[in-house]
Design a protein around this motif. Sequence first.
Motif, PDB file in Angstrom:
ATOM      1  N   HIS A 272       3.278  -9.950   7.537  1.00 23.13           N
ATOM      2  CA  HIS A 272       1.969  -9.415   7.932  1.00 23.13           C
ATOM      3  C   HIS A 272       1.305  -9.856   8.962  1.00 23.13           C
ATOM      4  O   HIS A 272       0.366  -9.077   9.468  1.00 23.13           O
ATOM      5  CB  HIS A 272       0.863  -9.246   6.455  1.00 23.13           C
ATOM      6  N   CYS A 307       8.611  -4.245   6.886  1.00 21.04           N
ATOM      7  CA  CYS A 307       7.320  -4.415   6.132  1.00 21.04           C
ATOM      8  C   CYS A 307       6.100  -4.190   7.122  1.00 21.04           C
ATOM      9  O   CYS A 307       6.278  -3.538   8.305  1.00 21.04           O
ATOM     10  CB  CYS A 307       7.355  -5.432   5.101  1.00 21.04           C
ATOM     11  N   PHE A 325       9.548  -2.289   2.084  1.00 22.07           N
ATOM     12  CA  PHE A 325       9.565  -3.423   1.004  1.00 22.07           C
ATOM     13  C   PHE A 325      11.106  -3.346   0.285  1.00 22.07           C
ATOM     14  O   PHE A 325      11.474  -4.560   0.040  1.00 22.07           O
ATOM     15  CB  PHE A 325       8.296  -3.202   0.083  1.00 22.07           C
ATOM     16  N   CYS A 346       4.216 -10.135   0.308  1.00 28.92           N
ATOM     17  CA  CYS A 346       5.333  -9.093  -0.279  1.00 28.92           C
ATOM     18  C   CYS A 346       6.776  -9.759   0.244  1.00 28.92           C
ATOM     19  O   CYS A 346       7.715  -8.965   0.478  1.00 28.92           O
ATOM     20  CB  CYS A 346       5.196  -7.697   0.637  1.00 28.92           C
ATOM     21  N   GLY A 456       0.950   2.821   1.620  1.00 33.58           N
ATOM     22  CA  GLY A 456       1.283   1.851   0.363  1.00 33.58           C
ATOM     23  C   GLY A 456       2.808   1.583   0.414  1.00 33.58           C
ATOM     24  O   GLY A 456       3.584   2.117   1.286  1.00 33.58           O
ATOM     25  N   CYS A 457       3.206   1.145  -0.946  1.00 33.84           N
ATOM     26  CA  CYS A 457       4.089   0.143  -0.804  1.00 33.84           C
ATOM     27  C   CYS A 457       5.188   1.090  -1.314  1.00 33.84           C
ATOM     28  O   CYS A 457       5.470   2.240  -1.658  1.00 33.84           O
ATOM     29  CB  CYS A 457       4.070  -0.683  -2.081  1.00 33.84           C
ATOM     30  N   GLY A 486       1.617   1.206   6.762  1.00 37.45           N
ATOM     31  CA  GLY A 486       2.581   0.550   5.734  1.00 37.45           C
ATOM     32  C   GLY A 486       3.828   1.051   5.581  1.00 37.45           C
ATOM     33  O   GLY A 486       4.476   1.884   6.374  1.00 37.45           O
ATOM     34  N   CYS A 487       4.278   0.638   4.375  1.00 39.15           N
ATOM     35  CA  CYS A 487       5.619   1.238   4.032  1.00 39.15           C
ATOM     36  C   CYS A 487       5.918   2.563   3.729  1.00 39.15           C
ATOM     37  O   CYS A 487       7.006   2.936   4.050  1.00 39.15           O
ATOM     38  CB  CYS A 487       6.221   0.457   2.637  1.00 39.15           C
ATOM     39  N   CYS A 528      -0.922  -2.107   6.766  1.00 35.41           N
ATOM     40  CA  CYS A 528      -1.903  -1.955   5.708  1.00 35.41           C
ATOM     41  C   CYS A 528      -3.398  -2.473   6.065  1.00 35.41           C
ATOM     42  O   CYS A 528      -4.251  -1.708   5.593  1.00 35.41           O
ATOM     43  CB  CYS A 528      -1.572  -2.731   4.290  1.00 35.41           C
ATOM     44  N   MET A 564       2.596  -0.897  -5.327  1.00 35.42           N
ATOM     45  CA  MET A 564       3.205  -2.047  -6.529  1.00 35.42           C
ATOM     46  C   MET A 564       2.177  -3.473  -6.279  1.00 35.42           C
ATOM     47  O   MET A 564       1.910  -4.189  -7.307  1.00 35.42           O
ATOM     48  CB  MET A 564       4.440  -2.486  -6.115  1.00 35.42           C
ATOM     49  N   SER A 565       1.274  -3.732  -5.138  1.00 36.10           N
ATOM     50  CA  SER A 565       0.508  -4.832  -5.061  1.00 36.10           C
ATOM     51  C   SER A 565      -0.927  -4.791  -5.295  1.00 36.10           C
ATOM     52  O   SER A 565      -1.423  -3.728  -5.347  1.00 36.10           O
ATOM     53  CB  SER A 565       0.816  -5.376  -3.403  1.00 36.10           C
ATOM     54  N   LYS A 567      -3.103  -5.799  -3.545  1.00 34.32           N
ATOM     55  CA  LYS A 567      -3.740  -5.388  -2.194  1.00 34.32           C
ATOM     56  C   LYS A 567      -3.964  -3.926  -2.254  1.00 34.32           C
ATOM     57  O   LYS A 567      -5.023  -3.336  -1.863  1.00 34.32           O
ATOM     58  CB  LYS A 567      -2.907  -5.613  -1.169  1.00 34.32           C
TER      59      LYS A 567
HETATM   60 FE1  XCC Z   1       3.716  -4.761   0.953  1.00 27.40          FE
HETATM   61 FE2  XCC Z   1       2.610  -4.405   3.759  1.00 27.40          FE
HETATM   62 FE3  XCC Z   1       2.830  -2.448   0.347  1.00 27.40          FE
HETATM   63 FE4  XCC Z   1       4.754  -2.647   2.217  1.00 27.40          FE
HETATM   64  S1  XCC Z   1       2.818  -1.361   2.108  1.00 27.40           S
HETATM   65  S2  XCC Z   1       5.031  -3.372   0.168  1.00 27.40           S
HETATM   66  S3  XCC Z   1       1.491  -4.309   0.326  1.00 27.40           S
HETATM   67  S4  XCC Z   1       4.340  -4.473   3.137  1.00 27.40           S
HETATM   68 NI1  XCC Z   1       1.418  -2.784   2.864  1.00 27.40          NI
END
Ligand code: XCC
Length: 658
Positions: A272, A307, A325, A346, A456-457, A486-487, A528, A564-565, A567
């Motif tokens: 990140h 990611c 992810f 992640c 999101g994820c 993000g993803c 994110c 999934m997280s 966050k």
């Molecule tokens: Fe993680 Fe940020 Fe989710 Fe992807 S979107 S799986 S939080 S990498 Ni942020």
Amino acid sequence: MDNEKKEKDKQVLLNIRDVTSCDATAQMLKKAERDGVETAFHRAAAMKACPIGADSACCKHCSMGPCRLVSKDPYGKVGVCGATIDTIQARNFGRMVASGAAAHTDHGMSMLDLFREVVSGKIKEYSIKDSFKLEAVAEEIGIDVKGRDLEDIAMDLYKELERTYTQVEGEIPFAKRVPEKTLETWRKHGVVPRGAMREIMELMHRTHMGVDQDYENITKQCSRTALSDGWGGSMVATEISDILFGTPTPVKAEVNMGCLKENEVNIIIHGHEPNLFESMLASVNDPSLIEAAKEAGAEGINLVGMCCSGAEMISRHGIPHAGNFMSTETILVTGAVDAMGVDVQCIKQGLAKVADCYGTKLFTTNPRCHIEGVEHIEFHEHSPRECTDSIVENAIIRFKNRNMPIEIPNIRNAGIHGFSHEYINYMLGGTFRGSYTPLNDNIINGRIRGVAGVVGCTNPRVKQDYVHVELVKELIKNDVLVVQTGCSQIALAKAGLYTPEAAHLAGPGLSEVCETVGMPPVLGLGSCVDNSRILIACSEMVRVGGLGESIADLPVAGAAPEWMSEKAISIGQYFVASGVFTIFGVTYPIIEDTKFHKLLFDGLEGMGFGKWGFAVDPYEMAHMMIDHIDKKRKALGIDTARDRVLMDMADRQKLDAA
Ligand code: XCC
């Protein structure tokens, strides 16, 4: 029978087309199964999600329990201390918010630490890349910039933004960016964040056994904490990263596993925080390391992201992105990854075993994130190249000793990435009159129905990328402009929606706007923490006028369809508390038919906030968002404009005069 064979024999075999719609990931899953290698997809198939945990009907905050309540009869029992289902759910939810907010704000604080050391001259490896943005942000939060040295302004900005984390009383600095009426709602309900450390600490305290046992009161602190993430820690992370590494502007870049190159040393950075990746960029361009790679027989060094680290770098520099992810283990199955460096968040522990199977060198780099059995090369901001040069050297050694067949999916998708709030402003308004006015005008005249954030994820409990892609396609088909991070952004880029040509998939109004401006119907805003760019865009839409007085009035909606997280929960709560209808997919960690559920999904809206929604099916989700957008259009009195999508000048003048 040796252990390896035993493991292979008990391995779950997937119906691969059911678990991913990413062709490259599917190809690698087939290879993984041939090779007897297990991934998170296999583990998810072998392990049913715990139904009690999924419903949040379990309390384990003290040793009188853990207490298990019954989801089918939520009010039939209470915990040993007497805690009701609403208290238990609100406490569990609150702890997810606290953890998610902590992750983002700790990331933001790391960026701010780096900024301080750069400004004070103690770190020379990084510098201020966007002084224009530095001044603009400083001015916005009340720092005098006229005629002052950049260093002085920067130090004042540091001191001011430090309050985002450490302040014990008062409002966080970026509260100044919040539309007045939204801020009034926050003040009325006592949820304007003080400092993130205080809010997270208080939420952890309140959710301790025997403290806050009123779900409504806990929800307030959930909002306050989540807002300290969205308008605090995450926003600081975005703004400081832009100042230090450059504000994104559109850049053509490629995504997918085909970005790996068989004849080059392949290095992936996953995690990140952009400082590691920026240093790695310098390392892979170092002539002596390039020479060393060539001496090892490689044609060069190929740097690729994954990611959110990857999302930051594709946005700022057009560095290729290999996948989201759920592709982080499968990409190692190519055998082509010589080294993977990870920092925080992640990072699946399962990577260690897959990396081991294919001889990939996996390195942790951040003091917050070690993995048992994985080599740690600590990244120090005062000497960043020590870590990243060492990863490159190790990758070169691995390249030289590659000893197994390589299979790289031949799939690459080009698209335009790197939209920022600043660039959207410029793109729509031009250099001298940068403004959101054309966006608001096009929403008012109905060409654009509304704006949706899809973020999101990805999650092995649903078919990878499928819900993201189908949801976004349905939204743009209905003239809803989509912004992403993000993803999710990578899912849509892989599906080819990041090209201006994708405008033909949009409805007539949106495609007309896209063609006029030359933009794709889906705009990628980065990682994110860059969801803060969406908050800023919402504020700007309110400020420009014509779409109501608060964020809650805007015809906008949000979704994290494959989240999934923890966050993601914090992000969802700060969008809801900011006034946005926000829908999550996969599963929702609350039992329906409880008072807490009713508060989140309905009650908050009546208090001037947004509200939560839940759906698994992408089309149902899209239409829930569109219905909400239409409801807001109606309340604004602009619903009739939508009936005549293409307006002539006379219509326009009438509307302007109204
Ligand atoms: Fe993680 Fe940020 Fe989710 Fe992807 S979107 S799986 S939080 S990498 Ni942020």
